[in-house]
Design an enzyme around this catalytic site. Structure first.
Site, PDB file in Angstrom:
ATOM      1  N   GLN A 163       0.856  -1.195   0.000  1.00 42.20           N
ATOM      2  CA  GLN A 163       0.000   0.000   0.000  1.00 42.20           C
ATOM      3  C   GLN A 163       0.889   1.240   0.000  1.00 42.20           C
ATOM      4  O   GLN A 163       1.811   1.346   0.814  1.00 42.20           O
ATOM      5  CB  GLN A 163      -0.924   0.017   1.218  1.00 42.20           C
ATOM      6  CG  GLN A 163      -1.979   1.121   1.068  1.00 42.20           C
ATOM      7  CD  GLN A 163      -2.907   1.250   2.261  1.00 42.20           C
ATOM      8  OE1 GLN A 163      -2.450   1.466   3.370  1.00 42.20           O
ATOM      9  NE2 GLN A 163      -4.198   1.147   2.030  1.00 42.20           N
ATOM     10  N   TYR A 182      -6.151  10.626   4.148  1.00 43.08           N
ATOM     11  CA  TYR A 182      -4.783  10.986   3.745  1.00 43.08           C
ATOM     12  C   TYR A 182      -4.790  11.776   2.426  1.00 43.08           C
ATOM     13  O   TYR A 182      -5.846  12.101   1.900  1.00 43.08           O
ATOM     14  CB  TYR A 182      -3.914   9.724   3.720  1.00 43.08           C
ATOM     15  CG  TYR A 182      -3.814   9.125   5.109  1.00 43.08           C
ATOM     16  CD1 TYR A 182      -3.234   9.846   6.149  1.00 43.08           C
ATOM     17  CD2 TYR A 182      -4.366   7.885   5.404  1.00 43.08           C
ATOM     18  CE1 TYR A 182      -3.188   9.337   7.440  1.00 43.08           C
ATOM     19  CE2 TYR A 182      -4.323   7.359   6.696  1.00 43.08           C
ATOM     20  CZ  TYR A 182      -3.728   8.100   7.717  1.00 43.08           C
ATOM     21  OH  TYR A 182      -3.690   7.614   8.995  1.00 43.08           O
ATOM     22  N   GLY A 204      -8.987  -7.199   8.769  1.00 42.13           N
ATOM     23  CA  GLY A 204      -7.979  -6.461   9.514  1.00 42.13           C
ATOM     24  C   GLY A 204      -7.759  -7.107  10.866  1.00 42.13           C
ATOM     25  O   GLY A 204      -6.970  -8.046  11.013  1.00 42.13           O
TER      26      GLY A 204
END
Ligand code: FMN
Length: 367
Positions: A100, A172, A315
């Site tokens: 990522q 972000y 996750g």
């Protein structure tokens, strides 16, 4: 509807052996300068082997993109040897390795950046306590940043990864350019919805062209996004459907929605008949795979996501239990670790930084 154990082949030819992927989760374990550590390799490797792919935590594409301590770096060739070890550690028994990549934008601070002011689309601070006001990027800096995403992709290829995921989610920089809260520009990079999309579009074009120019086979490019913001102004769900419509036509291999709850419904009154994931899946209409995510704990949670997505990212489930998938496939769901003790962290290679994060996210599951 697909099942957990079905293969998934992307446009650029890569095949996952099943529909379970590890969601990108920062380990906060890299060296102070972003170089991979052996503990980090062990952490990922322990969770690879059974699942289709591991998406690493975010790696910054230029030094001022660093969001937090212990984050992976991919902004220089010096990172390639460590990243190659990381990719090799993940590519175990057919699991694919996806890096990522991102830039933290205004979601960092001058302490993490060692005295440098954070940058963003505009000089507007995030709405959170202690947020610093960033400096607006100059046009030439934006152009340089786009080529740094491209250079990072070439490094991921050189390191032996099977793909990159562009981190356009979780507030972000890629998201900051799309958001009317953080992007108040009036030049070619802001203003209308279309202009706020331009940075994302150029980054996607740069990254996909890096892959195409490199001649590497089966290397995929994914894009992760968050479906809405609560700030006013902010990204509304209708904006996200525009984003998804644009991205679906751009030569990407998959889209990845970022959600804490898979069945989350939009706050926009016009989109409350089903979950946001279901609307996105409908909008994509089979043009490319959608990865769903959000609090999967047992097999039936993953199956429910597969009614509205093509693969499932896990996750916390994989953080807590690296053997989640074999337990589900072998009918041993009662043995899945659902809670975490401080004493388990060494064995599971969970860092202090991540433990601290979990304390704020899921205190009820820690003991
Ligand atoms: C410790 C931790 C670190 C995370 N780091 C990232 C990250 O680097 N990039 C990202 O896109 N999402 C990150 N996330 C969000 C996860 O990818 C995921 O969307 C979220 O945890 C919800 O899925 P889950 O309920 O299966 O954990 C992180 C989550 C956790 C718990």
């Amino acid at each position: 509807m697909s099942t957990i154990n079905e293969k998934l082949t992307f446009k650029r030819g890569l095949t996952l052996k099943n529909r379970i992927m590890m969601a990108p989760m920062t380990t906060k374990m890299s060296f102070y300068d972003g170089v991979v550590t052996q503990d980090e390799i062990d952490y990922y490797s322990m969770r690879a082997g059974e699942i289709g792919a591991v998406i690493t935590g975010a790696a910054n594409v230029q030094p001022d993109g660093k969001g937090w301590e212990g984050e992976l770096g991919v902004y220089d060739d010096k990172f390639i040897p460590g990243l190659a070890k990381l990719a090799a550690g993940i590519k175990k028994n057919g699991t694919k390795a996806i890096l990522q990549i991102f830039h933290g934008g205004r979601m960092t601070n001058s302490q993490v950046l060692r005295g440098t002011q954070p940058v963003s689309a505009s000089a507007v601070a995030a709405e959170r306590p202690d947020a610093e006001t960033p400096r607006a990027l100059e046009s030439e800096e934006i152009v340089a940043l786009i080529s740094n995403f491209k250079a990072a992709t070439k490094r991921a290829i050189a390191a032996g990864f099977d793909g990159v995921e562009l981190h356009g989610a979780n507030t972000y920089l890629l998201q900051q350019f799309f958001s009317p809260h953080s992007n108040r520009r009036e030049d070619e990079w802001g203003g209308s919805l279309e202009k706020r999309f331009r940075f994302i579009k150029e980054v996607v074009q740069a990254v996909t062209s890096a892959v195409d120019e490199s001649g590497v086979e089966n290397f995929i490019v994914g894009y992760r996004f968050s479906p809405e913001e609560y700030e006013n102004p902010g990204i509304r769900f209708a904006d996200t459907l525009y984003l998804v419509g644009q991205l679906a036509e751009m030569g990407l291999d998959y889209l990845h929605i970022s959600l804490n709850q898979a069945d989350k419904v939009s706050v926009s009154e016009d989109y409350q008949e089903k979950s946001m994931m279901a609307y996105v899946y409908e909008k994509i209409n089979g043009r490319l795979p959608l990865i769903g995510v959000g609090d999967v704990r047992v097999g039936k949670d993953a199956e429910a996501i597969l009614a509205q997505a093509d693969a499932v990212a896990l996750g916390k489930a994989l953080l807590l239990d690296p053997n989640w998938l074999p337990k589900v496939l072998n009918g041993q769901e009662n043995l899945i670790r659902q809670e975490l003790s401080r004493f388990d962290c060494e064995e599971l290679r969970i860092s202090n930084g991540v433990w601290g994060f979990l304390e704020s996210m899921m205190p009820e599951r820690l003991y």
